[in-house]
Design a protein around this motif. Structure first.
Motif, PDB file in Angstrom:
ATOM      1  N   ARG A 122      25.400  55.217  -5.150  1.00 45.29           N
ATOM      2  CA  ARG A 122      24.979  53.476  -5.488  1.00 45.29           C
ATOM      3  C   ARG A 122      24.269  53.108  -6.895  1.00 45.29           C
ATOM      4  N   TYR A 123      23.644  53.863  -7.347  1.00 44.04           N
ATOM      5  CA  TYR A 123      23.505  53.950  -8.329  1.00 44.04           C
ATOM      6  C   TYR A 123      23.002  54.713  -9.511  1.00 44.04           C
ATOM      7  N   PRO A 124      24.934  54.986  -9.943  1.00 43.07           N
ATOM      8  CA  PRO A 124      25.423  56.148 -10.736  1.00 43.07           C
ATOM      9  C   PRO A 124      24.722  56.604 -12.199  1.00 43.07           C
ATOM     10  N   ALA A 125      23.740  55.203 -12.773  1.00 41.99           N
ATOM     11  CA  ALA A 125      23.056  55.478 -13.377  1.00 41.99           C
ATOM     12  C   ALA A 125      21.535  56.552 -13.720  1.00 41.99           C
ATOM     13  N   LEU A 126      20.950  56.892 -11.798  1.00 47.04           N
ATOM     14  CA  LEU A 126      20.103  56.915 -11.499  1.00 47.04           C
ATOM     15  C   LEU A 126      20.529  58.640 -11.240  1.00 47.04           C
ATOM     16  N   TYR A 127      19.625  59.708 -12.222  1.00 49.95           N
ATOM     17  CA  TYR A 127      19.624  61.505 -12.519  1.00 49.95           C
ATOM     18  C   TYR A 127      18.249  61.931 -10.663  1.00 49.95           C
ATOM     19  N   ILE A 128      19.256  62.303 -10.383  1.00 50.46           N
ATOM     20  CA  ILE A 128      18.290  62.415  -9.318  1.00 50.46           C
ATOM     21  C   ILE A 128      18.107  64.128  -8.762  1.00 50.46           C
ATOM     22  N   GLU A 129      16.644  64.893  -8.804  1.00 47.74           N
ATOM     23  CA  GLU A 129      15.825  66.191  -8.718  1.00 47.74           C
ATOM     24  C   GLU A 129      15.510  66.167  -7.402  1.00 47.74           C
ATOM     25  N   LEU A 130      15.690  66.461  -6.648  1.00 53.04           N
ATOM     26  CA  LEU A 130      15.367  66.683  -5.272  1.00 53.04           C
ATOM     27  C   LEU A 130      14.554  68.187  -5.430  1.00 53.04           C
ATOM     28  N   ASN A 131      13.169  68.542  -4.534  1.00 54.20           N
ATOM     29  CA  ASN A 131      12.251  69.801  -4.396  1.00 54.20           C
ATOM     30  C   ASN A 131      12.571  70.105  -3.400  1.00 54.20           C
ATOM     31  N   LEU A 132      12.609  70.980  -2.686  1.00 54.29           N
ATOM     32  CA  LEU A 132      12.186  70.714  -1.183  1.00 54.29           C
ATOM     33  C   LEU A 132      11.115  72.217  -1.165  1.00 54.29           C
ATOM     34  N   ASN A 133      10.226  72.459  -0.603  1.00 48.31           N
ATOM     35  CA  ASN A 133       9.160  73.885  -0.531  1.00 48.31           C
ATOM     36  C   ASN A 133       8.478  72.702   0.281  1.00 48.31           C
ATOM     37  N   ASP A 134       7.476  73.580   1.079  1.00 47.96           N
ATOM     38  CA  ASP A 134       6.404  73.077   2.100  1.00 47.96           C
ATOM     39  C   ASP A 134       4.573  73.210   1.446  1.00 47.96           C
ATOM     40  N   ASP A 135       4.811  74.015  -0.132  1.00 48.16           N
ATOM     41  CA  ASP A 135       3.720  74.075  -0.342  1.00 48.16           C
ATOM     42  C   ASP A 135       3.478  72.532  -1.034  1.00 48.16           C
ATOM     43  N   TYR A 136       1.803  72.356  -1.064  1.00 49.31           N
ATOM     44  CA  TYR A 136       0.756  71.558  -2.134  1.00 49.31           C
ATOM     45  C   TYR A 136       1.308  71.724  -3.385  1.00 49.31           C
ATOM     46  N   ILE A 137       1.778  70.345  -3.842  1.00 46.42           N
ATOM     47  CA  ILE A 137       1.677  69.950  -5.984  1.00 46.42           C
ATOM     48  C   ILE A 137       1.448  69.008  -5.955  1.00 46.42           C
ATOM     49  N   ASP A 138       0.717  69.176  -6.391  1.00 45.65           N
ATOM     50  CA  ASP A 138      -0.249  67.986  -7.952  1.00 45.65           C
ATOM     51  C   ASP A 138       0.682  67.110  -7.980  1.00 45.65           C
ATOM     52  N   PRO A 139       1.429  65.780  -7.963  1.00 44.52           N
ATOM     53  CA  PRO A 139       2.202  65.249  -8.212  1.00 44.52           C
ATOM     54  C   PRO A 139       2.126  64.629  -9.483  1.00 44.52           C
ATOM     55  N   PHE A 140       0.702  64.270 -10.229  1.00 42.64           N
ATOM     56  CA  PHE A 140       0.367  64.130 -11.483  1.00 42.64           C
ATOM     57  C   PHE A 140       0.968  65.488 -12.672  1.00 42.64           C
ATOM     58  N   ALA A 141       0.521  66.583 -12.308  1.00 45.41           N
ATOM     59  CA  ALA A 141       0.452  67.920 -13.119  1.00 45.41           C
ATOM     60  C   ALA A 141       1.819  67.805 -12.763  1.00 45.41           C
ATOM     61  N   ASP A 142       2.791  68.107 -11.991  1.00 51.03           N
ATOM     62  CA  ASP A 142       4.406  68.342 -11.568  1.00 51.03           C
ATOM     63  C   ASP A 142       5.494  67.148 -12.266  1.00 51.03           C
ATOM     64  N   GLY A 143       5.045  65.690 -12.288  1.00 48.52           N
ATOM     65  CA  GLY A 143       5.865  64.890 -13.079  1.00 48.52           C
ATOM     66  C   GLY A 143       6.129  65.053 -11.594  1.00 48.52           C
ATOM     67  N   THR A 144       6.166  64.544 -10.150  1.00 49.34           N
ATOM     68  CA  THR A 144       6.756  64.247  -9.469  1.00 49.34           C
ATOM     69  C   THR A 144       6.936  62.061  -8.946  1.00 49.34           C
ATOM     70  N   ASP A 145       8.179  61.983  -8.870  1.00 45.83           N
ATOM     71  CA  ASP A 145       8.001  60.099  -8.963  1.00 45.83           C
ATOM     72  C   ASP A 145       7.535  59.761  -7.314  1.00 45.83           C
ATOM     73  N   LEU A 146       8.409  60.857  -6.293  1.00 43.35           N
ATOM     74  CA  LEU A 146       8.683  60.239  -5.095  1.00 43.35           C
ATOM     75  C   LEU A 146       7.731  61.320  -3.833  1.00 43.35           C
ATOM     76  N   LEU A 147       6.713  61.246  -3.150  1.00 46.08           N
ATOM     77  CA  LEU A 147       6.634  62.290  -2.450  1.00 46.08           C
ATOM     78  C   LEU A 147       7.118  62.579  -1.595  1.00 46.08           C
ATOM     79  N   LEU A 148       7.220  62.960  -0.046  1.00 47.05           N
ATOM     80  CA  LEU A 148       7.340  62.735   1.598  1.00 47.05           C
ATOM     81  C   LEU A 148       6.621  63.826   2.210  1.00 47.05           C
TER      82      LEU A 148
END
Length: 320
Positions: A122-148
């Motif tokens: 649907r969005y061909p210009a989008l480059y997706i990086e999906l990281n799966l883990n059960d540990d807590y991450i700091d999105p500010f330090a990790d550079g994550t855009d969206l967390l579930l």
């Protein structure tokens, strides 16, 4: 004070990461830097500001009073820069560039992974990086855009959207129940084969509540694992009774592959009600990429979500 030209957004980001972690080596590993390079960044900041920012010892670092003041200023400056980038990005007609997503392993494999190809198409210009883990991450330090996240959120620096509340079900296969019988109370579970999850915080506690009755225990499990999918597969193969969230077992309950047990006792493994959220760091308004991804996932999951279990008594058959 010397020239501030030496102070970059990158150096401010690294300094804030050190303040959060309290450890230079940990931040260096997270950022893919040599510890000596990170130390030089701090030294350059201190030289430019002509003041000591950190107290250092062999185990950790702590912030000086001046360091605390500058850390607050850096947070504001970086947030203003991020907001400006968001406003400029809104002028684009199409989302594009890299977006990083983080989600719990089982949820990501079951509910996000199957939709990645559709999102990419649907969005061909989008480059997706999906990281799966059960540990807590700091999105500010990790550079994550969206967390579930599946949690009981109270105070949080993150903004986001609620997907749905999480409901838990005690389940077993029809075949297992034919052989071993159906438990009529939580106490009866001691006579059954139980399957239990053990995470980093220890063995999962099972909790039951009905009116004034409350019952909780650590299951004497026949099979224990730190892998959620392994336990679910064992339950499907008639190995025993499992207590799991609806997003893992709801579809199987609706198909009759699993049976809902003791629903009147409201089984759960959490002391507090938990919900499923899509969260993003930064300002109140998400970037175009993040907003597009949130909208896509919410539409894919539906409301109520497609995995929600509907007991037979609540289903309606449309007569044609």
């Amino acid at each position: 004070m010397k020239s501030l030209n030496q102070i970059s957004a990158r150096s401010m980001h690294l300094f804030l990461a050190i303040v959060r972690e309290g450890n230079l080596s940990e931040v260096a590993r997270n950022e893919g830097l040599a510890a000596s390079s990170l130390s030089r960044v701090v030294q350059q900041l201190e030289q430019a500001l002509e003041t000591q920012l950190l107290y250092r010892n062999t185990r950790a670092v702590t912030t000086t009073d001046a360091g605390h003041i500058y850390a607050e200023a850096f947070r504001v400056m970086l947030q203003q820069l991020a907001d400006a980038q968001t406003q400029v990005g809104e002028r684009r007609n199409e989302p594009g560039g890299r977006i990083r997503i983080n989600a719990p392993t089982s949820f990501g494999l079951r509910h996000i992974g199957p939709r990645i190809s559709e999102l990419s198409a649907r969005y061909p210009a989008l480059y997706i990086e999906l990281n799966l883990n059960d540990d807590y991450i700091d999105p500010f330090a990790d550079g994550t855009d969206l967390l579930l996240r599946i949690a009981s959120l109270k105070d949080s620096e993150l903004h986001g959207r609620l997907i749905a509340s999480q409901r838990c079900h005690l389940v077993a296969t029809p075949s297992y129940l034919r052989r071993h019988g159906r438990p009529e109370s939580p106490e009866a579970l001691q006579h059954h084969q139980l399957l239990a999850y053990r995470g980093k915080t220890g063995l999962q506690r099972w909790r039951f509540h009905k009116g004034e009755q409350q019952y909780q225990f650590f299951p004497q499990a026949k099979i224990v694992s730190d892998n959620g999918e392994l336990l679910l597969q064992a339950a499907i193969n008639d190995a025993g009774i499992l207590l799991y969230p609806d997003w893992q077992v709801g579809e199987m309950l609706n198909r009759g592959e699993l049976v809902d047990l003791l629903p009147e006792f409201s089984p759960t493994y959490s002391a507090e009600a938990q919900s499923i959220y899509l969260l993003y760091p930064g300002g109140k308004y998400p970037s175009l990429n993040t907003r597009v991804l949130i909208d896509f996932l919410l539409a894919s999951f539906g409301s109520p979500p497609y995995w929600r279990y509907l007991p037979p008594s609540s289903r309606y058959i449309k007569e044609g």
